[in-house]
Design an enzyme around this catalytic site. Structure first.
Site, short mmCIF file in Angstrom:
data_model
loop_
_atom_site.label_atom_id
_atom_site.label_comp_id
_atom_site.label_asym_id
_atom_site.label_seq_id
_atom_site.Cartn_x
_atom_site.Cartn_y
_atom_site.Cartn_z
N GLN A 89 0.81 -1.22 0.00
CA GLN A 89 0.00 0.00 0.00
C GLN A 89 0.85 1.27 0.00
O GLN A 89 0.48 2.27 -0.62
CB GLN A 89 -1.00 0.00 1.15
CG GLN A 89 -0.44 0.01 2.54
CD GLN A 89 -1.54 0.03 3.59
OE1 GLN A 89 -2.73 0.17 3.29
NE2 GLN A 89 -1.15 -0.09 4.84
N ALA A 128 8.18 -4.78 3.25
CA ALA A 128 8.23 -5.20 4.65
C ALA A 128 7.35 -6.40 4.89
O ALA A 128 6.39 -6.65 4.15
CB ALA A 128 7.77 -4.06 5.57
N TYR A 129 7.70 -7.17 5.91
CA TYR A 129 6.82 -8.21 6.44
C TYR A 129 5.96 -7.50 7.48
O TYR A 129 6.46 -7.07 8.53
CB TYR A 129 7.65 -9.31 7.09
CG TYR A 129 6.84 -10.51 7.54
CD1 TYR A 129 6.85 -11.70 6.81
CD2 TYR A 129 6.09 -10.47 8.71
CE1 TYR A 129 6.12 -12.81 7.22
CE2 TYR A 129 5.35 -11.57 9.12
CZ TYR A 129 5.37 -12.73 8.38
OH TYR A 129 4.64 -13.82 8.80
N TYR A 181 7.63 -8.68 15.26
CA TYR A 181 7.54 -7.68 14.20
C TYR A 181 8.34 -6.43 14.57
O TYR A 181 9.18 -5.96 13.79
CB TYR A 181 6.08 -7.32 13.93
CG TYR A 181 5.91 -6.11 13.05
CD1 TYR A 181 6.26 -6.14 11.70
CD2 TYR A 181 5.40 -4.91 13.57
CE1 TYR A 181 6.11 -5.02 10.90
CE2 TYR A 181 5.26 -3.79 12.77
CZ TYR A 181 5.61 -3.85 11.45
OH TYR A 181 5.47 -2.72 10.65
#
Length: 285
Positions: free
Chosen positions: A11, A59-60, A124
């Site tokens: 996004q 990114a994860y 994360y």
């Protein structure tokens, strides 16, 4: 200016492409075009393209899944940025790296300054902090932290809420975590402004204001109902403990953006920005 964009299908990558300034020669690559965990391919690409700047928007981002997939999360969020930064340094390419409010533990009571001490709670956040530390080994890098990013397109909190509100008469949303919803296009415009200003070091950028996830969801429900995107749904507050998500999240992660807004311009309040995003969502329906 030639710009290399990594993570173009996400996004933020989508928003960067949509807001690209005139005169920008953008090479936008998604994971199908380049696997950023393939260090050899990544290094060769950056060396051959000789771009003026590279933006790492890859990114994860699945916070809960990261708890069970630590190696993958660190590979994408930490090891790949280290390789990107090293390759950019060798080729003289400026690096812009995107990070997150989740590098903080949420125990603060005032907005986190860029120089605040990180203390991530989950996999994360730890993986993103490791990526930050790798990038900061190179003094010319620009690191931008943002928070609660969403858009009219893609998988995000807004998309999930609209889907659940259509499927159910009532949903429970966490009310004891506070942050700032940030439109991906607001962030994208800020990235372009910071790049144009040749900014370096750590910058924070979000839309203005703050709310809880419950407050965000309530605003989505009310505005979406007014636009005819859904019939209505009861949004019930709950606690993070009762909700029981696999990954811990900061209770307070509002970012202090006062040092960045003079460069980017002060954005709209998140609540006003949401109006435009939902209008875009309705137009695409």
């Amino acid at each position: 200016m030639k710009i290399l964009l990594l993570g173009a299908a996400g996004q933020i990558g989508h928003a960067l492409t949509a807001t690209m300034p005139e005169g920008c020669d953008l090479l936008a690559l998604d994971r199908n075009a380049l696997d950023i965990t393939d260090t050899a391919a990544l290094t060769a690409l950056i060396a051959s393209e000789q771009a003026q700047a590279a933006i790492n928007a890859a990114a994860y981002t699945d916070v809960d899944a990261a708890e069970a997939h630590e190696e993958e999360a660190f590979g994408i969020n930490a090891e790949a940025p280290r390789a990107i930064a090293a390759a950019c340094a060798r080729s003289g390419t400026r690096l812009v790296h995107i990070s997150t409010d989740y590098v903080f533990d949420g125990t603060a009571t005032t907005p986190y300054r860029p120089d605040a001490r990180p203390a991530p709670l989950g996999v994360y956040g730890r993986s993103k902090l490791a990526g930050e530390q790798a990038v900061q080994e190179y003094p010319d890098a620009l690191l931008i932290r943002s928070a609660w990013v969403y858009d009219a397109h893609g998988r995000n909190f807004l998309d999930t809420m609209l889907r659940l509100m259509t499927e159910r008469n009532e949903i429970r949303v966490v009310a004891d975590q506070t942050g700032t919803p940030t439109h991906a296009k607001s962030l994208a415009r800020a990235i372009w402004a910071l790049l144009d200003a040749e900014a370096r070091g750590i910058h924070h950028f979000t839309d203005a204001g703050k709310t809880s996830w419950h407050g965000f969801a309530k605003a989505i429900e009310a505005k979406a109902r007014e636009l005819g995107l859904l019939d209505g749904c009861t949004v019930t507050p709950t606690t993070a403990a009762d909700y029981g998500a696999p990954a811990p999240r900061p209770a307070f992660s509002v970012l202090d953006c006062r040092g960045t807004w003079p460069i980017t311009g002060t954005p709209q309040d998140w609540n006003d920005e949401l109006d435009g995003v939902l209008a875009e969502r309705k137009a695409a329906a």
